[in-house]
Design a protein around this motif. Structure first.
Motif, PDB file in Angstrom:
ATOM      1  N   ALA B   3     -10.171 -10.693   0.490  1.00 51.31           N
ATOM      2  CA  ALA B   3      -9.603 -10.460  -0.402  1.00 51.31           C
ATOM      3  C   ALA B   3      -8.438  -9.844   0.425  1.00 51.31           C
ATOM      4  O   ALA B   3      -7.938  -9.958   1.243  1.00 51.31           O
ATOM      5  N   THR B   4      -6.861 -10.141  -0.699  1.00 49.40           N
ATOM      6  CA  THR B   4      -5.682 -10.003  -0.087  1.00 49.40           C
ATOM      7  C   THR B   4      -5.012  -9.200  -0.742  1.00 49.40           C
ATOM      8  O   THR B   4      -5.247  -8.216  -1.503  1.00 49.40           O
ATOM      9  N   GLY B   5      -3.810  -8.906   0.227  1.00 50.35           N
ATOM     10  CA  GLY B   5      -3.105  -7.697  -0.111  1.00 50.35           C
ATOM     11  C   GLY B   5      -3.491  -6.330  -0.741  1.00 50.35           C
ATOM     12  O   GLY B   5      -4.625  -5.908  -0.333  1.00 50.35           O
ATOM     13  N   ASP B   6      -2.773  -5.681  -1.607  1.00 50.94           N
ATOM     14  CA  ASP B   6      -3.475  -4.379  -1.391  1.00 50.94           C
ATOM     15  C   ASP B   6      -4.451  -4.384  -2.457  1.00 50.94           C
ATOM     16  O   ASP B   6      -4.623  -5.454  -3.268  1.00 50.94           O
ATOM     17  N   PRO B   7      -5.432  -3.572  -2.647  1.00 51.45           N
ATOM     18  CA  PRO B   7      -6.609  -2.959  -3.325  1.00 51.45           C
ATOM     19  C   PRO B   7      -5.679  -2.546  -4.934  1.00 51.45           C
ATOM     20  O   PRO B   7      -4.221  -2.070  -5.110  1.00 51.45           O
ATOM     21  N   ILE B   8      -6.902  -3.993  -5.798  1.00 51.69           N
ATOM     22  CA  ILE B   8      -6.120  -3.328  -7.542  1.00 51.69           C
ATOM     23  C   ILE B   8      -6.665  -2.581  -8.277  1.00 51.69           C
ATOM     24  O   ILE B   8      -6.331  -1.657  -8.799  1.00 51.69           O
ATOM     25  N   LEU B   9      -8.167  -2.182  -7.270  1.00 46.93           N
ATOM     26  CA  LEU B   9      -8.629  -0.722  -7.864  1.00 46.93           C
ATOM     27  C   LEU B   9      -8.580   0.302  -6.596  1.00 46.93           C
ATOM     28  O   LEU B   9      -9.583  -0.181  -5.770  1.00 46.93           O
ATOM     29  N   LYS B  10      -8.454   1.558  -6.297  1.00 49.19           N
ATOM     30  CA  LYS B  10      -8.727   1.898  -5.452  1.00 49.19           C
ATOM     31  C   LYS B  10      -9.613   3.673  -6.127  1.00 49.19           C
ATOM     32  O   LYS B  10      -8.375   4.682  -6.449  1.00 49.19           O
TER      33      LYS B  10
END
Lengths: 326, 503
Positions: B3-10
């Motif tokens: 998992a990389t970076g900011d979450p795509i769904l939160k």
């Protein structure tokens, strides 16, 4: 889940509920109002003779409307009822000169039963929608009658005297037709309220799956129902031939749509599960009085039809509102 | 894969109430690109509601959802789709009377991309002019997934997509899903099968009572931990107080017997014996074949194979009326199926007494009234709204469906989730009723989606998983934790080895 039983019942709501449980009261009020209007427009018209005539013409309508009422309990309809009535009346008149009254009347009911069996087969076994099935069987029946007519055209016809007595006669100013209709209505009330068959008509119309879960085999019910209403339509045809004193290939046609209207106005739901023959009888009376009223007002045929149609839609809309906002 | 970076769904603090019922209190989910997250929860944990909110089918009352860093509130499933979140459900959303090409055109799916996905998923012989109706379920499932993938979603939600698929296709689907994630897509994966979750998921988010209670990395041995999380500290006062050990009555001879029953690919080779005087519990996660099993015993569906025996003699159940004649009566899970809603309580209770053609004659009105009255009193049915059953509360409606059979005598009673959505007091009355009926010699098959009920109502419990009977648990051991493990297919093997071990 809406839980109506826990909501407080205000007086307005209670009145609505009461009206829904007993639409017959409202219908009788409407009937009386129409009669009062008639008397107002043409003072003196409402007398014994007029009442007798109104009842006489309302009876075949109410009987044919019994076919619609009983089938509507299951969510069905019987559009072949008028054809069955016509065929029975017509065939009776052609048979009476040869076989006499008793046998003539008896044999004339055979085609009615056959059409009932055909409807039953289509609706119960093949699961054709009753609207389509009875429309088709009615057309087939009338077609057969036209063929039959060609072979009997020369033999002459005669409406059985007993039927003319029943249709046109009076006993102490009471129309004789009531001698047939009162026991008939009692029979229908008994069937709908006090027999398992009647119970299952309502139950199958309200929820066929629930009826099956209780052990009903729906095909048996539909078969019995469509044969029964065909017999009723046949008897109606016999009586109507007695009232008109002659027969034709379109004898009962004018009664078909009013018979549906009488049931609907009387509070029987075309979606099934709800209604009573009492409402249908009052509905038939209302339609008959309305007919007189419109004739009296010298309405052209077009306007009469518009008013008829409008009333049916209005009443249906009221019932839908009453019954769905429970 | 990582998992990389900011979450795509939160999704954070999602709350949703239906009237007085709080389905969700604080549901949370975080999803990154390249990640597959399993969303888990027992019946009633709020999983379905959460999925509906994520996909735009329901609107939440509180909390926030961000997709690609932007806060969003989907007005409809179509809006969620446009935003890049596409769900695939257990029942393929394809129109049966159109061909494949027309179905694709309806959703605006690019055909080339779709066909490439279909081949990747292992269906080689698909023609675009095939009618959907003519294709087997497994193929439709594949088409549905391929269609979702062809739209290049940012987030793919897969809800029980492997149910009822043959094993080889399950493998292909799982491999394809994993490959999609590795290409950077984010996937929410919902399944009852731990083995699948172990195969492809990176993390598991667990819901209980409408809130997130855990978020753990998927690794070997996670099953126990997840089950613990799903159960939590079960100190539900209502059930604790009501807990009374099941009184084993006198168990009689076998009354209903199934031998190798198979139904429409949903029930496979199920055999068991139900004895007079016994309440046999059936437990299973949603959609494990219990609906078909009950329908088959009640005569609504014909089994493909196997036998049903009553009192030791095989019976042919071609119609519900046959089953009723054999003494088998079904109380279905959906009360709307069982009741003539616009008819009176009396009509509904009296229905079995007049349903058969030989009872179509005159009704003995007094006897019927007495019979109905007795059932109403025994079940304490609220008599304020007798005119129309639909005006009764859910609990009272359920009492009417059961009361109908009390009034007419019952031999073998099939209860399908009879306490669904009714209040605690009524539930207890229903448990007691089961016990009473069994004590009078009835045989009762009792499916429930609430595992805590089993202890209170059942003598013995069978567990159904993937259409097969996987376990049988005696009364003393049927606590909720044990049942939940069994329902997820986790204990059967332990039990076998335990039984095989020398005592």
């Amino acid at each position: 889940m809406s839980d109506a039983s826990l909501q407080p019942d205000g007086p307005g709501r209670r009145a609505l509920l009461w009206l829904r449980e007993t639409p017959i009261i409202a219908l009788i009020v409407l009937l009386v109002a129409l009669v009062a209007l008639l008397e107002y427009l043409s003072p003196g018209i409402v007398n014994e003779r007029w009442i007798g005539n109104t009842v006489k013409f309302a009876i075949p309508l109410a009987m044919l409307a019994a076919c619609q009422t009983l089938t509507m309990y299951t969510g069905g309809i019987d559009l072949s009822a008028a054809a069955v009535a016509t065929i029975t009346g017509f065939v009776m008149a052609t048979l009476v000169p040869h076989f006499g009254q008793g046998w003539g009347i008896f044999i004339a009911l055979v085609p009615a039963v056959l059409i009932g069996l055909l409807n039953g087969f289509g609706v119960a076994i093949c699961r054709v929608h009753p609207l389509i099935m009875t429309l088709g069987s009615g057309l087939i029946g009338i077609g057969c009658l036209q063929v039959y007519q060609r072979y009997t055209i020369a033999t002459g016809s005669e409406v059985a005297p007993v039927l003319e007595w029943l249709g046109t006669g009076r006993t102490r100013s009471v129309p004789n037709a009531l001698f047939l209709f009162v026991p008939f209505a009692a029979f229908v009330f008994f069937v709908q309220n006090r027999t398992g068959f009647g119970r299952m008509l309502y139950a199958a119309g309200a929820n066929e799956r629930a009826a099956r879960l209780s052990g009903l085999r729906p095909w048996q019910l539909y078969f019995a129902l469509y044969v029964l209403v065909a017999l009723i339509a046949g008897v109606t045809g016999l009586l109507y031939a007695g009232i008109i004193r002659t027969t034709s290939l379109s004898l009962a046609d004018p009664l078909l749509l009013p018979s549906v209207a009488a049931a609907v106005i009387g509070g029987t739901s075309i979606f099934g599960g709800r209604g009573s023959y009492a409402g249908t009888i009052v509905g038939a009376l209302i339609l008959t009085v309305l007919g007189t009223l419109l004739t009296l007002l010298q309405m052209p045929e077009g306007a009469r039809r518009i008013i008829f149609g409008g009333i049916i839609l209005l009443v249906t809309a009221i019932y839908v509102r009453l019954t769905d906002n429970g | 894969m990582a998992a990389t970076g900011d979450p795509i769904l939160k999704a954070e603090g999602i709350a949703k109430s239906f009237g007085a019922v709080r389905a969700l209190r604080d549901a949370r989910l975080t999803l990154h690109r390249g990640e597959i997250v399993a969303l888990m929860g027992a019946n009633g944990a709020g999983k379905s509601t959460f999925v509906k909110i994520l996909t735009g089918a329901l609107r939440h009352d509180g909390g926030e959802i961000t997709l690609n860093g932007r806060p969003c509130r989907f007005a409809s499933p179509a809006a969620a789709r446009r935003a890049g979140l596409i769900p695939v459900y257990q029942e393929p959303a394809l129109i049966p009377d159109l061909d494949v090409a027309m179905n694709l055109r309806l959703g605006g799916t690019p055909v080339e991309a779709f066909l490439a996905r279909v081949r990747e998923l292992g269906v080689d012989d698909l023609r675009l002019d095939d009618m959907i109706r003519a294709l087997p379920l497994a193929t439709l499932r594949i088409l549905d997934i391929a269609r979702a993938l062809a739209a290049e979603p940012d987030v793919l939600l897969l809800d029980e997509v492997t149910a009822a698929l043959p094993t080889d296709l399950v493998k292909r689907v799982l491999a394809a899903v994993r490959a999609e994630a590795d290409r950077g897509r984010a996937i929410i994966y919902i399944s009852h099968r731990f083995s699948e979750i172990a195969d492809i998921c990176d993390r598991a988010t667990v819901l209980r009572d409408g809130a997130k209670v855990g978020d753990l990395a998927v690794e070997p041995g996670i099953e126990e931990e997840v089950v613990e999380l799903m159960l939590g500290q079960k100190l539900d006062a209502a059930t604790q107080v009501a807990r009374a050990p099941v009184q084993a009555g006198t168990i009689g001879p076998p009354q209903l017997e199934l031998r190798g029953l198979s139904v429409a690919g949903r029930v496979e080779n199920v055999s068991f014996t139900l004895r007079a005087g016994e309440v046999l519990g059936v437990v299973g996660l949603e959609g494990q074949g219990q609906d078909e099993l009950f329908d088959a015993i009640a005569g609504f569906r014909r089994p493909d194979a196997g036998q049903v025996l009553i009192d030791g003699a095989p019976v042919r159940l071609r119609d519900p009326a046959d089953a009723i004649a054999a003494g088998i009566t079904l109380v279905p899970g959906n009360r709307a199926e069982a009741l003539a809603m616009i008819r009176s309580v009396r009509d509904n209770i009296a229905l079995p007494g007049v349903a058969r053609a030989r009872n179509w004659g005159a009704i003995p009105m007094r006897a019927e009234a007495a019979r109905v009255q007795a059932a109403v009193e025994r079940l304490q049915i609220d008599t304020r709204a007798m005119g129309e059953v639909r005006r009764l509360s859910g609990g009272n409606q359920q009492k009417v469906t059961i009361g109908r059979w009390i009034a007419h005598g019952v031999r073998t009673l099939l209860l399908f989730d009879p306490t669904r959505g009714i209040d605690v007091r009524t539930k207890r009355q229903i448990y007691q009723l089961c016990r009473d009926l069994a004590a009078q010699g009835a045989a009762i098959l009792y499916y429930t989606s609430e595992l805590a009920e089993v202890e209170q109502a059942c003598d013995r419990t069978i567990v159904i998983f993937g259409g097969r009977l996987v376990d049988e648990i005696p009364a003393g051991e049927a606590d909720e934790a044990h049942l939940l493990r069994a329902a997820y297919g986790l204990t059967a093997r332990d039990r076998e080895t335990a039984a095989g071990a020398p005592a």
